[in-house]
Design a protein around this motif. Structure first.
Motif, PDB file in Angstrom:
ATOM      1  N   GLY A 299     -10.965  -3.494   9.014  1.00 34.13           N
ATOM      2  CA  GLY A 299     -10.599  -3.229  10.399  1.00 34.13           C
ATOM      3  C   GLY A 299      -9.166  -2.777  10.557  1.00 34.13           C
ATOM      4  O   GLY A 299      -8.732  -2.450  11.668  1.00 34.13           O
ATOM      5  N   SER A 300      -8.391  -2.737   9.467  1.00 37.89           N
ATOM      6  CA  SER A 300      -6.991  -2.344   9.531  1.00 37.89           C
ATOM      7  C   SER A 300      -6.836  -0.827   9.605  1.00 37.89           C
ATOM      8  O   SER A 300      -7.595  -0.080   8.984  1.00 37.89           O
ATOM      9  CB  SER A 300      -6.250  -2.885   8.303  1.00 37.89           C
ATOM     10  OG  SER A 300      -4.929  -2.400   8.261  1.00 37.89           O
ATOM     11  N   LYS A 301      -5.828  -0.384  10.328  1.00 40.07           N
ATOM     12  CA  LYS A 301      -5.545   1.047  10.447  1.00 40.07           C
ATOM     13  C   LYS A 301      -4.399   1.493   9.544  1.00 40.07           C
ATOM     14  O   LYS A 301      -4.028   2.668   9.548  1.00 40.07           O
ATOM     15  CB  LYS A 301      -5.223   1.385  11.901  1.00 40.07           C
ATOM     16  CG  LYS A 301      -6.370   1.098  12.869  1.00 40.07           C
ATOM     17  CD  LYS A 301      -5.974   1.414  14.305  1.00 40.07           C
ATOM     18  CE  LYS A 301      -7.108   1.124  15.269  1.00 40.07           C
ATOM     19  NZ  LYS A 301      -6.736   1.393  16.685  1.00 40.07           N
ATOM     20  N   ASP A 302      -3.826   0.547   8.785  1.00 37.97           N
ATOM     21  CA  ASP A 302      -2.672   0.913   7.956  1.00 37.97           C
ATOM     22  C   ASP A 302      -2.805   0.412   6.499  1.00 37.97           C
ATOM     23  O   ASP A 302      -1.823   0.057   5.870  1.00 37.97           O
ATOM     24  CB  ASP A 302      -1.384   0.369   8.578  1.00 37.97           C
ATOM     25  CG  ASP A 302      -1.372  -1.162   8.687  1.00 37.97           C
ATOM     26  OD1 ASP A 302      -2.375  -1.802   8.314  1.00 37.97           O
ATOM     27  OD2 ASP A 302      -0.353  -1.717   9.141  1.00 37.97           O
ATOM     28  N   VAL A 303      -4.041   0.407   5.993  1.00 37.32           N
ATOM     29  CA  VAL A 303      -4.248  -0.039   4.607  1.00 37.32           C
ATOM     30  C   VAL A 303      -3.545   0.916   3.648  1.00 37.32           C
ATOM     31  O   VAL A 303      -3.664   2.136   3.765  1.00 37.32           O
ATOM     32  CB  VAL A 303      -5.745  -0.086   4.259  1.00 37.32           C
ATOM     33  CG1 VAL A 303      -5.937  -0.566   2.819  1.00 37.32           C
ATOM     34  CG2 VAL A 303      -6.488  -1.006   5.212  1.00 37.32           C
ATOM     35  N   LYS A 304      -2.828   0.362   2.684  1.00 38.97           N
ATOM     36  CA  LYS A 304      -2.151   1.198   1.698  1.00 38.97           C
ATOM     37  C   LYS A 304      -2.257   0.565   0.312  1.00 38.97           C
ATOM     38  O   LYS A 304      -2.458  -0.639   0.174  1.00 38.97           O
ATOM     39  CB  LYS A 304      -0.672   1.371   2.072  1.00 38.97           C
ATOM     40  CG  LYS A 304       0.126   0.073   2.087  1.00 38.97           C
ATOM     41  CD  LYS A 304       1.572   0.322   2.486  1.00 38.97           C
ATOM     42  CE  LYS A 304       2.375  -0.978   2.496  1.00 38.97           C
ATOM     43  NZ  LYS A 304       3.791  -0.741   2.913  1.00 38.97           N
ATOM     44  N   LYS A 305      -2.115   1.383  -0.695  1.00 40.26           N
ATOM     45  CA  LYS A 305      -2.109   0.905  -2.080  1.00 40.26           C
ATOM     46  C   LYS A 305      -0.689   0.491  -2.437  1.00 40.26           C
ATOM     47  O   LYS A 305       0.264   1.246  -2.270  1.00 40.26           O
ATOM     48  CB  LYS A 305      -2.587   2.005  -3.015  1.00 40.26           C
ATOM     49  CG  LYS A 305      -2.542   1.620  -4.489  1.00 40.26           C
ATOM     50  CD  LYS A 305      -3.031   2.765  -5.372  1.00 40.26           C
ATOM     51  CE  LYS A 305      -2.864   2.446  -6.847  1.00 40.26           C
ATOM     52  NZ  LYS A 305      -3.344   3.561  -7.715  1.00 40.26           N
ATOM     53  N   VAL A 306      -0.557  -0.743  -2.954  1.00 42.14           N
ATOM     54  CA  VAL A 306       0.747  -1.254  -3.356  1.00 42.14           C
ATOM     55  C   VAL A 306       1.036  -0.914  -4.807  1.00 42.14           C
ATOM     56  O   VAL A 306       2.154  -0.555  -5.176  1.00 42.14           O
ATOM     57  CB  VAL A 306       0.817  -2.777  -3.134  1.00 42.14           C
ATOM     58  CG1 VAL A 306       2.149  -3.340  -3.604  1.00 42.14           C
ATOM     59  CG2 VAL A 306       0.585  -3.110  -1.661  1.00 42.14           C
ATOM     60  N   GLY A 307      -0.001  -1.022  -5.664  1.00 37.70           N
ATOM     61  CA  GLY A 307       0.171  -0.746  -7.088  1.00 37.70           C
ATOM     62  C   GLY A 307      -0.899  -1.437  -7.904  1.00 37.70           C
ATOM     63  O   GLY A 307      -1.884  -1.944  -7.359  1.00 37.70           O
ATOM     64  N   THR A 308      -0.719  -1.449  -9.224  1.00 39.20           N
ATOM     65  CA  THR A 308      -1.664  -2.123 -10.111  1.00 39.20           C
ATOM     66  C   THR A 308      -1.007  -3.379 -10.669  1.00 39.20           C
ATOM     67  O   THR A 308       0.166  -3.361 -11.038  1.00 39.20           O
ATOM     68  CB  THR A 308      -2.102  -1.203 -11.258  1.00 39.20           C
ATOM     69  OG1 THR A 308      -0.941  -0.757 -11.970  1.00 39.20           O
ATOM     70  CG2 THR A 308      -2.853   0.009 -10.727  1.00 39.20           C
ATOM     71  N   GLU A 309      -1.785  -4.469 -10.723  1.00 39.57           N
ATOM     72  CA  GLU A 309      -1.273  -5.748 -11.176  1.00 39.57           C
ATOM     73  C   GLU A 309      -2.355  -6.494 -11.961  1.00 39.57           C
ATOM     74  O   GLU A 309      -3.548  -6.259 -11.758  1.00 39.57           O
ATOM     75  CB  GLU A 309      -0.826  -6.599  -9.984  1.00 39.57           C
ATOM     76  CG  GLU A 309       0.265  -5.950  -9.135  1.00 39.57           C
ATOM     77  CD  GLU A 309       0.539  -6.717  -7.854  1.00 39.57           C
ATOM     78  OE1 GLU A 309       0.191  -7.918  -7.783  1.00 39.57           O
ATOM     79  OE2 GLU A 309       1.099  -6.118  -6.912  1.00 39.57           O
ATOM     80  N   THR A 310      -1.931  -7.388 -12.850  1.00 35.28           N
ATOM     81  CA  THR A 310      -2.863  -8.214 -13.607  1.00 35.28           C
ATOM     82  C   THR A 310      -2.923  -9.594 -12.984  1.00 35.28           C
ATOM     83  O   THR A 310      -1.907 -10.251 -12.779  1.00 35.28           O
ATOM     84  CB  THR A 310      -2.432  -8.330 -15.079  1.00 35.28           C
ATOM     85  OG1 THR A 310      -2.412  -7.029 -15.663  1.00 35.28           O
ATOM     86  CG2 THR A 310      -3.393  -9.215 -15.863  1.00 35.28           C
ATOM     87  N   VAL A 311      -4.136 -10.029 -12.648  1.00 33.04           N
ATOM     88  CA  VAL A 311      -4.362 -11.326 -12.010  1.00 33.04           C
ATOM     89  C   VAL A 311      -5.273 -12.161 -12.903  1.00 33.04           C
ATOM     90  O   VAL A 311      -6.427 -11.794 -13.136  1.00 33.04           O
ATOM     91  CB  VAL A 311      -5.007 -11.158 -10.615  1.00 33.04           C
ATOM     92  CG1 VAL A 311      -5.301 -12.526  -9.998  1.00 33.04           C
ATOM     93  CG2 VAL A 311      -4.112 -10.333  -9.698  1.00 33.04           C
ATOM     94  N   ASP A 312      -4.763 -13.260 -13.422  1.00 30.37           N
ATOM     95  CA  ASP A 312      -5.531 -14.126 -14.331  1.00 30.37           C
ATOM     96  C   ASP A 312      -6.147 -13.331 -15.477  1.00 30.37           C
ATOM     97  O   ASP A 312      -7.313 -13.523 -15.840  1.00 30.37           O
ATOM     98  CB  ASP A 312      -6.622 -14.872 -13.562  1.00 30.37           C
ATOM     99  CG  ASP A 312      -6.096 -16.109 -12.856  1.00 30.37           C
ATOM    100  OD1 ASP A 312      -4.879 -16.361 -12.926  1.00 30.37           O
ATOM    101  OD2 ASP A 312      -6.904 -16.824 -12.239  1.00 30.37           O
ATOM    102  N   GLY A 313      -5.381 -12.392 -16.026  1.00 24.69           N
ATOM    103  CA  GLY A 313      -5.857 -11.609 -17.154  1.00 24.69           C
ATOM    104  C   GLY A 313      -6.730 -10.427 -16.793  1.00 24.69           C
ATOM    105  O   GLY A 313      -7.192  -9.691 -17.670  1.00 24.69           O
TER     106      GLY A 313
END
Length: 286
Positions: A164-178
């Motif tokens: 429902g957001s009008k301003d979704v953006k990509k922040v970057g790539t990250e590793t979460v719990d491997g």
């Protein structure tokens, strides 16, 4: 100061118990994946696909950490099955020195108040809120405002909110719990969510509306949301925060697995006090 609510018969639910009720609804869908989400997909499309995939989740396990209005800092782990409905959660709160466990089995919600509760309940540490008395019990506990009324909702529901957001953006790539993930971020108001909720089947709309009511009762009208989506286009981690007016809401939920068997059993009857019966006894005594 430790916050608490008193119920019929003198029982109190304190600290982590309040937070456990708030968090019984959980948050978002989950998955494991070895590669980050496709960079060719637009942020809005990636979020929409993860939200769609959450509808197929039948069970999940997750870890939570953050702050909740009225409960302070909280952390814990939970497991939930949607069919049949069952949930188990163990957590701690900065407002209570003892860990709290809650279980949802069928139409009954059980709260383990630990040693302190046992002192007031003839050595019994579990309290049961049965379906027949849940309405009155929730009023007595003020449990509705703590989220007890939403304890049976699908915790994958809120993964759809960022759509429902009008301003979704990509922040970057990250590793979460491997797991390699792509991080997305956006803001959305409850009004925008309600407008976006008009599509979809009746059951999905009803689940989303219950979640919105939960946040309204916390005092939130706008959410900042982060999603970490894995290579299977499922949410691996989810964060939401808001200035509620009743204290900060800043909760991060990391998913450990999904669609694996979850079994939750009711506590032994000998260790459980039935709140409905307690209320009847109190009423009969005037």
């Amino acid at each position: 100061m430790r916050s608490s609510v008193r119920v019929s018969g003198g029982l109190k639910v304190t600290g982590a118990g309040l937070a456990a009720l708030l968090l019984a609804a959980g948050a978002v869908g989950c998955s494991k994946g070895s590669d980050e989400q496709s960079p060719a997909m637009t942020p809005a499309a990636a979020v929409a696909k993860a939200a769609k995939n959450s509808e197929d989740i039948t069970s999940l396990r997750y870890r939570m950490d953050g702050k909740m209005p009225g409960a302070g800092s909280v952390n814990g782990e939970a497991a939930m099955s949607m069919k049949p409905l069952a949930m188990s959660m163990k957590m701690t709160s900065s407002q209570s020195p003892d860990p709290v466990e809650i279980r949802l089995v069928g139409q009954a919600l059980y709260i383990n108040g630990g040693a302190e509760a046992a002192k007031e309940m003839d050595g019994k540490s579990w309290m049961k809120l049965g379906s027949a008395a849940l309405g009155d019990a929730a009023k007595d506990l003020n449990a509705d405002s703590m989220g007890a009324a939403q304890a049976d909702q699908n915790p994958a529901t809120e993964s759809t909110f960022l759509t429902g957001s009008k301003d979704v953006k990509k922040v970057g790539t990250e590793t979460v719990d491997g797991v390699k993930t792509t991080h997305y971020k956006g803001t959305v108001t409850l009004a925008e969510l309600r407008k976006a909720m008009k599509s979809g089947d009746k059951e999905t709309r009803e689940r989303r509306e219950k979640s919105l009511q939960q946040y309204e009762k916390m005092g939130a009208d706008k959410l900042t949301m982060d999603m970490w989506i894995d290579g299977s286009d499922h949410t691996k981690r989810f964060r939401m925060n808001s200035d509620t007016g009743n204290g900060p809401l800043d909760m991060t939920i990391t998913f450990l697995d999904y669609n694996k068997p979850v079994t939750v059993k009711a506590p032994p009857a000998a260790q459980t006090v039935d709140l409905a019966q307690m209320m009847k006894d109190a009423q009969s005594q005037g």
